[in-house]
Design a protein around this motif. Structure first.
Motif, PDB file in Angstrom:
ATOM      1  N   ASP A 116     -11.455  10.050   1.207  1.00 38.26           N
ATOM      2  CA  ASP A 116     -11.921   9.064   2.464  1.00 38.26           C
ATOM      3  C   ASP A 116     -11.516   8.096   2.914  1.00 38.26           C
ATOM      4  OD1 ASP A 116     -13.765  11.416   2.453  1.00 38.26           O
ATOM      5  OD2 ASP A 116     -15.392   9.992   1.575  1.00 38.26           O
ATOM      6  N   SER A 117     -10.786   6.733   2.103  1.00 36.65           N
ATOM      7  CA  SER A 117     -10.616   5.832   2.585  1.00 36.65           C
ATOM      8  C   SER A 117      -8.702   6.256   3.077  1.00 36.65           C
ATOM      9  CB  SER A 117      -9.985   4.984   1.735  1.00 36.65           C
ATOM     10  OG  SER A 117      -9.129   5.316   0.361  1.00 36.65           O
ATOM     11  N   VAL A 118      -8.095   7.107   2.071  1.00 31.76           N
ATOM     12  CA  VAL A 118      -7.241   7.872   3.270  1.00 31.76           C
ATOM     13  C   VAL A 118      -7.463   8.133   4.451  1.00 31.76           C
ATOM     14  CG1 VAL A 118      -4.769   8.896   3.407  1.00 31.76           C
ATOM     15  CG2 VAL A 118      -5.404   7.511   0.877  1.00 31.76           C
TER      16      VAL A 118
ATOM     17  N   TRP B 262      -6.112   7.174   8.593  1.00 31.99           N
ATOM     18  CA  TRP B 262      -5.666   8.288   9.748  1.00 31.99           C
ATOM     19  C   TRP B 262      -6.061   8.554  11.162  1.00 31.99           C
ATOM     20  CZ3 TRP B 262      -4.706  13.089   5.458  1.00 31.99           C
ATOM     21  CH2 TRP B 262      -3.658  12.332   4.554  1.00 31.99           C
ATOM     22  N   HIS B 263      -7.507   8.579  11.141  1.00 32.15           N
ATOM     23  CA  HIS B 263      -8.496   8.457  12.265  1.00 32.15           C
ATOM     24  C   HIS B 263      -7.837   7.432  12.699  1.00 32.15           C
ATOM     25  CE1 HIS B 263     -10.545  11.888   9.918  1.00 32.15           C
ATOM     26  NE2 HIS B 263      -9.591  12.213  10.280  1.00 32.15           N
ATOM     27  N   GLU B 264      -7.734   6.148  12.155  1.00 30.68           N
ATOM     28  CA  GLU B 264      -8.316   5.452  13.273  1.00 30.68           C
ATOM     29  C   GLU B 264      -6.837   4.900  13.706  1.00 30.68           C
ATOM     30  OE1 GLU B 264      -8.710   2.185  10.790  1.00 30.68           O
ATOM     31  OE2 GLU B 264     -11.048   2.608   9.624  1.00 30.68           O
ATOM     32  N   THR B 265      -5.717   5.523  12.933  1.00 33.92           N
ATOM     33  CA  THR B 265      -3.938   5.810  13.821  1.00 33.92           C
ATOM     34  C   THR B 265      -3.866   6.467  15.105  1.00 33.92           C
ATOM     35  OG1 THR B 265      -3.408   5.003  11.220  1.00 33.92           O
ATOM     36  CG2 THR B 265      -1.660   5.645  13.271  1.00 33.92           C
ATOM     37  N   ALA B 266      -4.767   7.672  14.421  1.00 32.40           N
ATOM     38  CA  ALA B 266      -4.466   8.334  15.586  1.00 32.40           C
ATOM     39  C   ALA B 266      -4.757   8.492  16.754  1.00 32.40           C
ATOM     40  CB  ALA B 266      -5.209   9.948  15.189  1.00 32.40           C
TER      41      ALA B 266
ATOM     42  N   SER C 272      -5.704  -2.069  -2.803  1.00 34.72           N
ATOM     43  CA  SER C 272      -5.794  -1.388  -2.081  1.00 34.72           C
ATOM     44  C   SER C 272      -4.213  -0.967  -1.377  1.00 34.72           C
ATOM     45  CB  SER C 272      -6.202  -2.245  -0.672  1.00 34.72           C
ATOM     46  OG  SER C 272      -7.607  -2.613  -1.254  1.00 34.72           O
ATOM     47  N   LEU C 273      -4.366   0.521  -1.766  1.00 33.83           N
ATOM     48  CA  LEU C 273      -3.423   1.606  -2.018  1.00 33.83           C
ATOM     49  C   LEU C 273      -2.907   2.412  -0.732  1.00 33.83           C
ATOM     50  CD1 LEU C 273      -2.682   1.495  -5.386  1.00 33.83           C
ATOM     51  CD2 LEU C 273      -1.739   0.091  -3.938  1.00 33.83           C
ATOM     52  N   ALA C 274      -4.505   2.386  -0.212  1.00 36.10           N
ATOM     53  CA  ALA C 274      -4.335   3.646   1.157  1.00 36.10           C
ATOM     54  C   ALA C 274      -3.885   4.032   2.264  1.00 36.10           C
ATOM     55  CB  ALA C 274      -6.291   3.891   1.548  1.00 36.10           C
ATOM     56  N   LYS C 275      -3.419   2.556   2.966  1.00 37.53           N
ATOM     57  CA  LYS C 275      -2.454   2.408   4.265  1.00 37.53           C
ATOM     58  C   LYS C 275      -1.248   3.098   3.727  1.00 37.53           C
ATOM     59  CE  LYS C 275      -0.638  -2.740   4.294  1.00 37.53           C
ATOM     60  NZ  LYS C 275      -0.525  -3.576   3.988  1.00 37.53           N
ATOM     61  N   TYR C 276      -0.880   2.707   2.605  1.00 40.48           N
ATOM     62  CA  TYR C 276       0.468   3.044   2.300  1.00 40.48           C
ATOM     63  C   TYR C 276       0.802   4.744   2.232  1.00 40.48           C
ATOM     64  CZ  TYR C 276       1.822  -1.907   1.365  1.00 40.48           C
ATOM     65  OH  TYR C 276       1.023  -3.121   1.171  1.00 40.48           O
ATOM     66  N   ILE C 277      -0.316   4.570   1.714  1.00 36.67           N
ATOM     67  CA  ILE C 277      -1.053   6.817   1.344  1.00 36.67           C
ATOM     68  C   ILE C 277      -0.460   7.355   2.644  1.00 36.67           C
ATOM     69  CG2 ILE C 277      -2.241   8.780   0.333  1.00 36.67           C
ATOM     70  CD1 ILE C 277      -0.476   7.158  -1.211  1.00 36.67           C
ATOM     71  N   ALA C 278      -1.561   6.273   3.645  1.00 37.40           N
ATOM     72  CA  ALA C 278      -1.533   6.888   4.544  1.00 37.40           C
ATOM     73  C   ALA C 278      -0.472   6.995   5.421  1.00 37.40           C
ATOM     74  CB  ALA C 278      -2.983   6.233   5.666  1.00 37.40           C
TER      75      ALA C 278
END
Lengths: 103, 103, 103, 103
Positions: free
Chosen positions: A92-94, A98-102, D17-23
């Motif tokens: 979910d955190s990823v 993605w949705h924010e970026t989109a 917090s790694l989510a932004k890198y994965i994203a």
């Protein structure tokens, strides 16, 4: 200590069709006090450290009993003390990013 | 059940210098009834399943106590029922083939 | 981009003796512009990203040509931009801490 | 040569917090000629060997550009010559055995 594990067991010396060995681990995981989910290159397991590793050991023993003379397993093992996070929280955190970026 | 493990523990949230965390696992492994050896991308551990995984759990606990809020570990785990084979036997059996080929 | 890799190739469907397949990768690594070293649960490889992964692909192709219908490989892949560090530097930095602690 | 990969990239030196890198790897995978799917401990990628590894290299480069001084990635890499098998085929073959057993 809670742990998230990615578990991929490979029996050797039993040919190339591994599905029946993976399937034989299902009742072991079902009976353990863990949550788990199969994906295409392993099984995600979540629970208390001892419960998770007792189940993984039982999978090795079961697959040897089924006739596999050799097993090699790859594990990723995650622990954290800063917050509780389930496997679906991590995805979910990823996704959220993605949705924010989109937008 | 004897097991051969390749153990690579990565503490997160503590910067890029990981050597002191790896070094802190040394007394744990020394006190365990296992044989072990460091290489450049992990530690090879050999012993009874329960001794090996008790030591790995203690390493996670130690590294959290040292202040790492999150850990991800990668493990390769090998068991076999067909013969006893130490870590150096495995390297030897490859080496022997190289020498035969070179002759 | 320089990369340090821990490479563990497992051929499936060819029985339990894997040494000859591992040995067949030796000339491929020798001819590649990489440095490498065998350990008991894999091979450490160091070099430019493209050279290292070209060699790993060639190992998969070679082992299939030798008759293995299926291969599963586990890799650890390290890159860093903060400093140059060879495989032996990594071991040294842990060793140094052990000796300091022991004094 | 088709390949199935389980890809887990861990940036070091950037906190927990790694989510932004994965994203940030998403657009790279989207633009590559590969199919892929996120799970809780990695990303499954399927495609031609060169396309898959070009994308993985680009992810390392991107995450370094975002400021991570060090990265460690764990990969499982599967190839086979005996049959074509997608990621969902692999899960299906295990599922089928479970249902047969349950009947």
């Amino acid at each position: 200590m809670q742990v998230s594990v990615d578990f991929c067991l490979i029996p050797l010396g039993v040919g190339v069709s591994l599905a029946k060995y993976i399937a034989a681990c299902k009742p072991i995981l079902d009976q353990a006090a863990v949550s788990w989910e199969l994906h295409a290159y392993g099984t995600l397991i979540e629970g208390d450290w001892d419960d998770v590793f007792t189940a993984i050991k039982a999978c090795h023993q079961k697959v040897h009993e089924m006739g596999a003379p050799r097993i090699t397993t790859t594990l990723k093992v995650g622990t954290r003390t800063d917050k509780e996070q389930t496997m679906s929280d991590k995805v979910d955190s990823v996704m959220r990013l993605w949705h924010e970026t989109a937008e």
